[in-house]
Write a protein that holds these residues in place. Structure first.
Motif, mmCIF file in Angstrom:
data_model
loop_
_atom_site.group_PDB
_atom_site.id
_atom_site.type_symbol
_atom_site.label_atom_id
_atom_site.label_comp_id
_atom_site.label_asym_id
_atom_site.label_seq_id
_atom_site.Cartn_x
_atom_site.Cartn_y
_atom_site.Cartn_z
ATOM 1 N N ALA A 1 21.913 62.989 33.466
ATOM 2 C CA ALA A 1 22.418 61.943 32.574
ATOM 3 C C ALA A 1 22.947 62.550 31.275
ATOM 4 O O ALA A 1 23.982 62.119 30.747
ATOM 5 N N THR A 2 22.241 63.549 30.780
ATOM 6 C CA THR A 2 22.668 64.199 29.537
ATOM 7 C C THR A 2 23.983 64.933 29.726
ATOM 8 O O THR A 2 24.900 64.835 28.903
ATOM 9 N N LEU A 3 24.119 65.666 30.819
ATOM 10 C CA LEU A 3 25.367 66.385 31.073
ATOM 11 C C LEU A 3 26.528 65.431 31.334
ATOM 12 O O LEU A 3 27.673 65.704 30.935
ATOM 13 N N ALA A 4 26.238 64.298 31.973
ATOM 14 C CA ALA A 4 27.297 63.311 32.207
ATOM 15 C C ALA A 4 27.808 62.759 30.880
ATOM 16 O O ALA A 4 29.022 62.594 30.688
ATOM 17 N N ARG B 1 31.601 63.042 28.959
ATOM 18 C CA ARG B 1 32.402 61.967 28.361
ATOM 19 C C ARG B 1 32.719 62.266 26.903
ATOM 20 O O ARG B 1 33.822 61.961 26.415
ATOM 21 N N MET B 2 31.774 62.854 26.198
ATOM 22 C CA MET B 2 31.997 63.218 24.799
ATOM 23 C C MET B 2 33.092 64.278 24.680
ATOM 24 O O MET B 2 33.967 64.183 23.809
ATOM 25 N N VAL B 3 33.047 65.259 25.559
ATOM 26 C CA VAL B 3 34.042 66.330 25.530
ATOM 27 C C VAL B 3 35.424 65.778 25.871
ATOM 28 O O VAL B 3 36.435 66.157 25.261
ATOM 29 N N GLN C 1 27.108 54.719 23.554
ATOM 30 C CA GLN C 1 28.305 55.449 23.989
ATOM 31 C C GLN C 1 28.669 56.487 22.933
ATOM 32 O O GLN C 1 29.428 56.207 21.999
ATOM 33 N N ALA C 2 28.142 57.683 23.087
ATOM 34 C CA ALA C 2 28.368 58.729 22.086
ATOM 35 C C ALA C 2 29.847 59.073 21.939
ATOM 36 O O ALA C 2 30.285 59.513 20.872
ATOM 37 N N VAL D 1 32.868 60.097 18.665
ATOM 38 C CA VAL D 1 33.877 61.158 18.693
ATOM 39 C C VAL D 1 35.262 60.591 18.428
ATOM 40 O O VAL D 1 36.060 61.156 17.670
ATOM 41 N N LYS D 2 35.557 59.452 19.042
ATOM 42 C CA LYS D 2 36.870 58.826 18.854
ATOM 43 C C LYS D 2 37.106 58.464 17.391
ATOM 44 O O LYS D 2 38.201 58.671 16.856
ATOM 45 N N VAL D 3 36.080 57.921 16.745
ATOM 46 C CA VAL D 3 36.215 57.572 15.326
ATOM 47 C C VAL D 3 36.441 58.822 14.480
ATOM 48 O O VAL D 3 37.276 58.833 13.565
#
Length: 409
Positions: A35-38, A42-44, A236-237, A241-243
């Motif tokens: 779950a953490t890697l998933a 998404r963050m990357v 949703q981390a 990132v988008k902001v």
């Protein structure tokens, strides 16, 4: 000015004139490796360059070793209270350790972590939040919260230097935007280490984004800050990132993906711009190129207000126009504006430039002129500016007098 010193977190330079780095923190249970890697993935995808994970237990350290190996970006281990977890995180290969010297159990334990980090070549982020100041600064905090924050950070810097450890960046965060701005301004004057920026516990995606943009944007515009994290109350981390990227793009500090320009709308609006803008913004997410796309709610202002945009649309009643670099391309039915816009974007990107059909461009220009003539009586911002410019050339002193009187009013 950017921080003079530079550290490397994995392969990412921080400070010393390097581009401002975007980081965020996972929201998952770190011991849940998949779950953490998933979420990291998404963050990357959203543009995260450094990722921080919480390490409050031994089982998180066990998972950390695998996460570090499989993560596409450097991983920072977030440690509080238990210094042995920091030691284990270093051994697990963490690319950086986040440590608050004030809550880790005293100088001796900090020294032990610094020695292990030195041996491994692991950098650290040290710092303090407004909610975790050392006890001896509590009275000062009541009198001068900004000075208290900076004093705590400077004391920690001095401690690390006394321990012969200088491979670190510094952060001071507050829930108060003015205190965050004031403290980091002052800190930048007192240290030359890289500075990490953030407004802690800033709030929801809506309020937190605004508070962070104001606080971090002010500092970044002044040249303060080498890495940033937007802290939002969301699972949703990637939204953080988008902001962060929107802040950097707005200040023209970094480029990543498209920039969307959209007019604020007014009583001249003649099509469903809300729906159109949302759809265009959604579709632009799949583009990596730093193109600028403009959406104007009416044709009255022409395309002058967005002449710098790479592509754009404007509409009036049942018709609309696609333009590029301030020049009309073609007129299209209003319900086809979005589809035709993206067809033009894709074709232009594929061939490396815009190619206009002279006949269609002329037809679009004629259409625009007709719409402008139909609305000639309306004083739009663009038309007012043009009138003032013409008047200024004819009688500059009179115009300056009118502007002065308006300012006084």
């Amino acid at each position: 000015m950017p921080s003079k010193r530079q550290i490397w977190v994995g392969g990412v330079p921080v400070g010393g004139g390097a581009p401002v780095v975007v980081q965020s923190m996972t929201k998952t249970d770190t011991s849940d490796i998949e779950a953490t890697l998933a979420q990291i993935g998404r963050m990357v995808d959203a543009g995260c360059e450094l990722v921080r994970v919480a390490v409050p237990r031994d089982k998180d350290v066990v998972a950390l070793e695998t996460i570090v190996k499989r993560s596409p970006v450097p991983v920072i281990a977030d440690i509080h209270f238990i210094h042995t977890l920091a030691l284990k995180a270093i051994d697990a290969g963490a690319h950086c350790i986040r440590l608050n010297p004030g809550n880790i159990g005293g100088r001796d334990k900090v020294a032990e972590v610094a020695a292990r980090a030195t041996a491994a070549g692991t950098p650290m982020r040290i710092g303090v939040n407004s909610g975790s100041l050392p006890k001896h600064l509590h009275e000062l905090e009541r009198e001068d919260p900004i000075e208290a924050l900076v004093s705590a950070a400077v004391e920690f810097v001095a401690m690390m230097e006394e321990l012969d450890f200088e491979n670190f960046k510094v952060s001071i965060k507050s829930t108060s935007v003015p205190n965050t701005i004031g403290a980091n301004r002052l800190l930048a004057q007192r240290i030359d280490y890289p500075i990490h920026l953030g407004v802690t516990e800033s709030g929801t995606k809506w309020s937190g984004s605004l508070k962070s943009a104001v606080g971090l944007g002010t500092l970044l515009a002044e040249g303060v800050g080498d890495t940033i994290r937007i802290s939002l109350s969301t699972f949703q981390a990637e939204e953080e990132v988008k902001v962060a990227w929107e802040v950097l793009k707005a200040l023209q500090l970094r480029e990543r993906g498209p920039v969307l320009i959209a007019c604020p709308t007014c009583g001249r609006l003649q099509f469903d711009m809300d729906t159109v803008v949302v759809e265009i913004e959604r579709r632009l997410e799949r583009y990596e190129q730093p193109i600028e796309v403009a959406v104007l709610g009416c044709a009255v202002n022409g395309i002058g207000e967005a002449s710098h945009a790479d592509f754009g649309i404007t509409g009036a009643k049942n018709e609309g126009m696609i333009f590029a670099h301030g020049k009309p391309l073609r007129k299209v039915p209003q319900d086809r504006l979005v589809e035709e816009l993206f067809a033009e974007i894709d074709k232009s990107l594929a061939r490396g430039g815009v190619e206009a059909d002279a006949r269609k461009a002329a037809e679009a220009a004629d259409w625009l002129e007709r719409i402008e003539q139909e609305n000639a009586g309306e004083l739009t911002p663009e038309r007012i500016a043009a009138m003032e410019h013409a008047a200024a050339e004819a009688e500059p002193e009179a115009v300056e007098g009118r502007r002065f009187n308006r300012a006084r009013a």
